[in-house]
Motif scaffolding. Structure first.
Motif, PDB file in Angstrom:
ATOM      1  N   GLU A   1     -33.912  30.955  23.513  1.00 46.56           N
ATOM      2  CA  GLU A   1     -33.214  31.914  24.366  1.00 46.56           C
ATOM      3  C   GLU A   1     -34.116  32.272  25.543  1.00 46.56           C
ATOM      4  O   GLU A   1     -35.127  32.949  25.387  1.00 46.56           O
ATOM      5  CB  GLU A   1     -32.862  33.173  23.563  1.00 46.56           C
ATOM      6  CG  GLU A   1     -31.858  32.946  22.470  1.00 46.56           C
ATOM      7  CD  GLU A   1     -30.503  32.522  23.020  1.00 46.56           C
ATOM      8  OE1 GLU A   1     -30.086  33.041  24.076  1.00 46.56           O
ATOM      9  OE2 GLU A   1     -29.869  31.658  22.397  1.00 46.56           O
ATOM     10  N   LEU A   2     -33.742  31.800  26.709  1.00 49.56           N
ATOM     11  CA  LEU A   2     -34.506  32.095  27.915  1.00 49.56           C
ATOM     12  C   LEU A   2     -33.642  32.891  28.873  1.00 49.56           C
ATOM     13  O   LEU A   2     -32.424  32.748  28.896  1.00 49.56           O
ATOM     14  CB  LEU A   2     -34.967  30.798  28.592  1.00 49.56           C
ATOM     15  CG  LEU A   2     -35.870  29.888  27.758  1.00 49.56           C
ATOM     16  CD1 LEU A   2     -36.123  28.592  28.501  1.00 49.56           C
ATOM     17  CD2 LEU A   2     -37.168  30.575  27.439  1.00 49.56           C
ATOM     18  N   SER A   3     -34.289  33.693  29.673  1.00 54.01           N
ATOM     19  CA  SER A   3     -33.530  34.524  30.611  1.00 54.01           C
ATOM     20  C   SER A   3     -32.887  33.647  31.686  1.00 54.01           C
ATOM     21  O   SER A   3     -33.325  32.534  31.968  1.00 54.01           O
ATOM     22  CB  SER A   3     -34.451  35.559  31.260  1.00 54.01           C
ATOM     23  OG  SER A   3     -35.377  34.905  32.100  1.00 54.01           O
ATOM     24  N   SER A   4     -31.835  34.192  32.291  1.00 59.99           N
ATOM     25  CA  SER A   4     -31.150  33.440  33.343  1.00 59.99           C
ATOM     26  C   SER A   4     -32.044  33.282  34.569  1.00 59.99           C
ATOM     27  O   SER A   4     -31.919  32.312  35.313  1.00 59.99           O
ATOM     28  CB  SER A   4     -29.836  34.120  33.714  1.00 59.99           C
ATOM     29  OG  SER A   4     -30.102  35.418  34.222  1.00 59.99           O
ATOM     30  N   ALA A   5     -32.957  34.227  34.764  1.00 59.02           N
ATOM     31  CA  ALA A   5     -33.882  34.110  35.894  1.00 59.02           C
ATOM     32  C   ALA A   5     -34.793  32.902  35.731  1.00 59.02           C
ATOM     33  O   ALA A   5     -35.076  32.197  36.695  1.00 59.02           O
ATOM     34  CB  ALA A   5     -34.719  35.379  36.032  1.00 59.02           C
ATOM     35  N   LEU A   6     -35.217  32.643  34.511  1.00 59.49           N
ATOM     36  CA  LEU A   6     -36.066  31.485  34.265  1.00 59.49           C
ATOM     37  C   LEU A   6     -35.284  30.188  34.477  1.00 59.49           C
ATOM     38  O   LEU A   6     -35.789  29.228  35.022  1.00 59.49           O
ATOM     39  CB  LEU A   6     -36.650  31.530  32.855  1.00 59.49           C
ATOM     40  CG  LEU A   6     -37.615  30.409  32.494  1.00 59.49           C
ATOM     41  CD1 LEU A   6     -38.808  30.390  33.447  1.00 59.49           C
ATOM     42  CD2 LEU A   6     -38.087  30.557  31.075  1.00 59.49           C
ATOM     43  N   GLN A   7     -34.032  30.189  34.052  1.00 58.06           N
ATOM     44  CA  GLN A   7     -33.209  29.009  34.256  1.00 58.06           C
ATOM     45  C   GLN A   7     -32.962  28.763  35.751  1.00 58.06           C
ATOM     46  O   GLN A   7     -32.962  27.629  36.215  1.00 58.06           O
ATOM     47  CB  GLN A   7     -31.880  29.153  33.517  1.00 58.06           C
ATOM     48  CG  GLN A   7     -32.053  29.186  32.015  1.00 58.06           C
ATOM     49  CD  GLN A   7     -30.746  29.478  31.303  1.00 58.06           C
ATOM     50  OE1 GLN A   7     -29.684  29.497  31.912  1.00 58.06           O
ATOM     51  NE2 GLN A   7     -30.821  29.726  30.002  1.00 58.06           N
ATOM     52  N   TRP A   8     -32.753  29.830  36.508  1.00 59.75           N
ATOM     53  CA  TRP A   8     -32.539  29.716  37.948  1.00 59.75           C
ATOM     54  C   TRP A   8     -33.815  29.231  38.622  1.00 59.75           C
ATOM     55  O   TRP A   8     -33.781  28.367  39.488  1.00 59.75           O
ATOM     56  CB  TRP A   8     -32.122  31.073  38.499  1.00 59.75           C
ATOM     57  CG  TRP A   8     -31.857  31.060  39.959  1.00 59.75           C
ATOM     58  CD1 TRP A   8     -30.729  30.623  40.572  1.00 59.75           C
ATOM     59  CD2 TRP A   8     -32.737  31.495  40.983  1.00 59.75           C
ATOM     60  NE1 TRP A   8     -30.862  30.762  41.925  1.00 59.75           N
ATOM     61  CE2 TRP A   8     -32.085  31.299  42.211  1.00 59.75           C
ATOM     62  CE3 TRP A   8     -34.024  32.038  40.995  1.00 59.75           C
ATOM     63  CZ2 TRP A   8     -32.660  31.613  43.424  1.00 59.75           C
ATOM     64  CZ3 TRP A   8     -34.593  32.352  42.211  1.00 59.75           C
ATOM     65  CH2 TRP A   8     -33.923  32.142  43.409  1.00 59.75           C
ATOM     66  N   THR A   9     -34.943  29.766  38.197  1.00 55.46           N
ATOM     67  CA  THR A   9     -36.234  29.368  38.760  1.00 55.46           C
ATOM     68  C   THR A   9     -36.519  27.907  38.472  1.00 55.46           C
ATOM     69  O   THR A   9     -37.107  27.212  39.296  1.00 55.46           O
ATOM     70  CB  THR A   9     -37.352  30.253  38.171  1.00 55.46           C
ATOM     71  OG1 THR A   9     -37.031  31.614  38.400  1.00 55.46           O
ATOM     72  CG2 THR A   9     -38.679  29.945  38.799  1.00 55.46           C
ATOM     73  N   GLN A  10     -36.090  27.430  37.338  1.00 54.28           N
ATOM     74  CA  GLN A  10     -36.312  26.033  36.968  1.00 54.28           C
ATOM     75  C   GLN A  10     -35.666  25.104  37.983  1.00 54.28           C
ATOM     76  O   GLN A  10     -36.183  24.026  38.249  1.00 54.28           O
ATOM     77  CB  GLN A  10     -35.734  25.776  35.586  1.00 54.28           C
ATOM     78  CG  GLN A  10     -35.734  24.331  35.187  1.00 54.28           C
ATOM     79  CD  GLN A  10     -34.910  24.086  33.951  1.00 54.28           C
ATOM     80  OE1 GLN A  10     -34.485  25.016  33.291  1.00 54.28           O
ATOM     81  NE2 GLN A  10     -34.673  22.837  33.656  1.00 54.28           N
ATOM     82  N   THR A  11     -34.554  25.491  38.548  1.00 57.59           N
ATOM     83  CA  THR A  11     -33.866  24.651  39.517  1.00 57.59           C
ATOM     84  C   THR A  11     -34.410  24.843  40.926  1.00 57.59           C
ATOM     85  O   THR A  11     -34.622  23.877  41.659  1.00 57.59           O
ATOM     86  CB  THR A  11     -32.358  24.977  39.513  1.00 57.59           C
ATOM     87  OG1 THR A  11     -31.878  24.839  38.184  1.00 57.59           O
ATOM     88  CG2 THR A  11     -31.600  24.049  40.432  1.00 57.59           C
ATOM     89  N   VAL A  12     -34.662  26.072  41.311  1.00 58.62           N
ATOM     90  CA  VAL A  12     -35.036  26.371  42.693  1.00 58.62           C
ATOM     91  C   VAL A  12     -36.517  26.128  42.968  1.00 58.62           C
ATOM     92  O   VAL A  12     -36.873  25.618  44.035  1.00 58.62           O
ATOM     93  CB  VAL A  12     -34.657  27.835  43.033  1.00 58.62           C
ATOM     94  CG1 VAL A  12     -35.148  28.226  44.402  1.00 58.62           C
ATOM     95  CG2 VAL A  12     -33.153  27.999  42.945  1.00 58.62           C
ATOM     96  N   ALA A  13     -37.382  26.450  42.042  1.00 56.99           N
ATOM     97  CA  ALA A  13     -38.824  26.330  42.278  1.00 56.99           C
ATOM     98  C   ALA A  13     -39.256  24.903  42.632  1.00 56.99           C
ATOM     99  O   ALA A  13     -40.023  24.719  43.589  1.00 56.99           O
ATOM    100  CB  ALA A  13     -39.604  26.853  41.080  1.00 56.99           C
ATOM    101  N   PRO A  14     -38.804  23.869  41.931  1.00 58.84           N
ATOM    102  CA  PRO A  14     -39.217  22.519  42.319  1.00 58.84           C
ATOM    103  C   PRO A  14     -38.723  22.117  43.713  1.00 58.84           C
ATOM    104  O   PRO A  14     -39.416  21.410  44.438  1.00 58.84           O
ATOM    105  CB  PRO A  14     -38.596  21.612  41.254  1.00 58.84           C
ATOM    106  CG  PRO A  14     -38.332  22.493  40.108  1.00 58.84           C
ATOM    107  CD  PRO A  14     -38.068  23.842  40.663  1.00 58.84           C
ATOM    108  N   ILE A  15     -37.541  22.590  44.094  1.00 58.59           N
ATOM    109  CA  ILE A  15     -37.018  22.274  45.423  1.00 58.59           C
ATOM    110  C   ILE A  15     -37.877  22.929  46.492  1.00 58.59           C
ATOM    111  O   ILE A  15     -38.242  22.297  47.490  1.00 58.59           O
ATOM    112  CB  ILE A  15     -35.540  22.716  45.534  1.00 58.59           C
ATOM    113  CG1 ILE A  15     -34.679  21.884  44.581  1.00 58.59           C
ATOM    114  CG2 ILE A  15     -35.043  22.594  46.966  1.00 58.59           C
ATOM    115  CD1 ILE A  15     -33.272  22.394  44.417  1.00 58.59           C
TER     116      ILE A  15
END
Length: 116
Positions: free
Chosen positions: A56-70
């Motif tokens: 169970e991970l927060s939605s912020a972490l999931q969002w960061t997973q996509t945006v941070a590498p970009i």
């Protein structure tokens, strides 16, 4: 070719120093950028494996997973472009100072790691 202090004028030495400094900075940036890219990719892979495992991970972490590498890729590309322009500027300064094109071409082949 043996180089001593009398081979070049002061402006030529300054242009050579500018070029050497730019090449060193570009090399340091590229080493750091590769490390950052590896760290970023590793963190994304770890996060994805945690998500696939059902953590169970927060939605912020999931969002960061996509945006941070970009964002990381964008910043690294901008940095690489800026340092490449700095090296090109040093090359132009050497040519403007009166150094021959053959000297500049030979100097570009010299490994950056061997610059003093």
């Amino acid at each position: 070719m043996q180089i001593d202090g009398t081979n070049f004028t002061k402006s030529q030495w300054e242009a050579i120093a500018l070029y050497v400094y730019a090449r060193k900075r570009r090399r340091r940036f590229l080493v750091t950028a590769c490390a950052a890219a590896i760290f970023g990719c590793g963190s994304v892979l770890i996060t994805r494996s945690l998500l696939q495992a059902g953590a169970e991970l927060s939605s912020a972490l999931q969002w960061t997973q996509t945006v941070a590498p970009i964002i990381l890729l964008f910043v690294l590309c901008l940095g690489a472009f800026a340092f490449q322009r700095e090296v090109a500027s040093g090359r132009k300064a050497m040519l403007a100072a009166g150094l021959t094109g053959q000297f500049v071409a030979d100097f570009e082949k010299y490994p950056t790691s061997k610059f003093p």
